[in-house]
Scaffold this motif. Structure first.
Motif, PDB file in Angstrom:
ATOM      1  N   ARG A 113     -12.703 -13.045  -4.892  1.00 59.73           N
ATOM      2  CA  ARG A 113     -11.546 -12.186  -4.645  1.00 59.73           C
ATOM      3  C   ARG A 113     -11.992 -10.759  -4.419  1.00 59.73           C
ATOM      4  NH1 ARG A 113     -10.158 -14.707  -9.376  1.00 59.73           N
ATOM      5  NH2 ARG A 113     -10.314 -12.756 -10.504  1.00 59.73           N
ATOM      6  N   GLY A 114     -11.166 -10.031  -3.672  1.00 60.82           N
ATOM      7  CA  GLY A 114     -11.458  -8.628  -3.473  1.00 60.82           C
ATOM      8  C   GLY A 114     -10.448  -7.937  -2.582  1.00 60.82           C
ATOM      9  N   LYS A 115     -10.883  -6.813  -2.027  1.00 54.41           N
ATOM     10  CA  LYS A 115     -10.046  -5.993  -1.162  1.00 54.41           C
ATOM     11  C   LYS A 115     -10.840  -5.662   0.096  1.00 54.41           C
ATOM     12  CE  LYS A 115      -7.007  -4.292  -4.626  1.00 54.41           C
ATOM     13  NZ  LYS A 115      -6.206  -5.479  -4.646  1.00 54.41           N
ATOM     14  N   GLY A 116     -10.104  -5.387   1.177  1.00 53.36           N
ATOM     15  CA  GLY A 116     -10.743  -5.022   2.435  1.00 53.36           C
ATOM     16  C   GLY A 116      -9.733  -4.473   3.409  1.00 53.36           C
ATOM     17  N   HIS A 117     -10.150  -4.305   4.639  1.00 56.46           N
ATOM     18  CA  HIS A 117      -9.271  -3.777   5.679  1.00 56.46           C
ATOM     19  C   HIS A 117      -8.379  -4.907   6.205  1.00 56.46           C
ATOM     20  CE1 HIS A 117      -7.956  -0.774   8.481  1.00 56.46           C
ATOM     21  NE2 HIS A 117      -7.981  -1.687   9.428  1.00 56.46           N
ATOM     22  N   PRO A 118      -7.061  -4.673   6.252  1.00 52.55           N
ATOM     23  CA  PRO A 118      -6.144  -5.731   6.697  1.00 52.55           C
ATOM     24  C   PRO A 118      -6.579  -6.399   8.003  1.00 52.55           C
ATOM     25  CG  PRO A 118      -4.902  -3.882   5.870  1.00 52.55           C
ATOM     26  CD  PRO A 118      -6.351  -3.451   5.905  1.00 52.55           C
ATOM     27  N   HIS A 119      -6.492  -7.717   7.997  1.00 56.83           N
ATOM     28  CA  HIS A 119      -6.774  -8.590   9.149  1.00 56.83           C
ATOM     29  C   HIS A 119      -8.264  -8.695   9.497  1.00 56.83           C
ATOM     30  CE1 HIS A 119      -2.466  -8.653   9.495  1.00 56.83           C
ATOM     31  NE2 HIS A 119      -2.455  -7.345   9.598  1.00 56.83           N
ATOM     32  N   SER A 120      -9.142  -8.155   8.658  1.00 55.52           N
ATOM     33  CA  SER A 120     -10.581  -8.290   8.887  1.00 55.52           C
ATOM     34  C   SER A 120     -11.036  -9.686   8.514  1.00 55.52           C
ATOM     35  CB  SER A 120     -11.372  -7.286   8.043  1.00 55.52           C
ATOM     36  OG  SER A 120     -11.115  -5.971   8.451  1.00 55.52           O
TER      37      SER A 120
END
Length: 182
Positions: A113-120
């Protein structure tokens, strides 16, 4: 005699959305000096090459609507200018929340799990093999699993790359998979 050609900005296109780091491409007069400015503040300088091309890397531009002006100075001191308007967006960094750095877990196939730039798109690469992990949702969250054989008991290094239409980056996390919960 060098032909005086007007300066052009070929990319990015007028109105295009770009990340905070991008490259401008253009054409002009061979050996002419090119200065790039935004709001009359200098961004950089380059020289038109022997094929009439020029490019300039722009790094760390703040988000927002920008008017970039390329000014070409000819050998006789005269100038020509080209302008492009771009929308600069901040790319959300890739983060691996689970497993955490130096953590000890017991699941051989953890839900990453994590976070990133949308739609990447997110890829993990190991021994030259790439595996799709997840696609970041519109809120910037992602979760995914890799095949059973991806990890082993003991120390593991997970490297995930994020690629979008604007940018690419990668991040790594080292963690241990223990055979017991003790």
């Amino acid at each position: 005699v060098v032909e005086k050609l007007p300066i052009t900005i070929l990319a990015p296109a007028n109105g295009q959305t770009v990340a905070t780091n991008f490259v401008l491409y253009g054409s002009g007069t061979v050996n002419a000096s090119v200065e790039l400015t935004e709001s009359n503040l200098p961004i950089g300088r380059t020289t038109v090459d022997s094929l009439h091309g020029w490019n300039m890397s722009v790094r760390g531009m703040t988000a927002g609507s920008k008017k970039l002006v390329a000014t070409q100075t000819y050998a006789d001191g005269s100038i020509s200018q080209a302008t492009v308007h771009v929308e600069v967006i901040q790319i959300a960094p890739l983060v691996i929340d689970y497993p955490g750095q130096d953590s000890i877990i017991t699941d051989i196939t953890p839900l990453l799990r994590g976070k990133g730039h949308p739609h990447s798109n997110l890829l993990a690469v190991r021994d030259g093999i790439a595996e799709h992990v997840a696609t970041v949702d519109e809120k910037g969250d992602w979760a995914g699993q890799l095949p059973d054989e991806w990890f082993s008991y003991g120390e593991n290094l997970l490297t995930i790359s994020q690629s979008s239409e604007f940018d690419s980056s990668e991040v790594s996390v080292k963690f241990t998979i223990s055979q017991s919960s003790c």
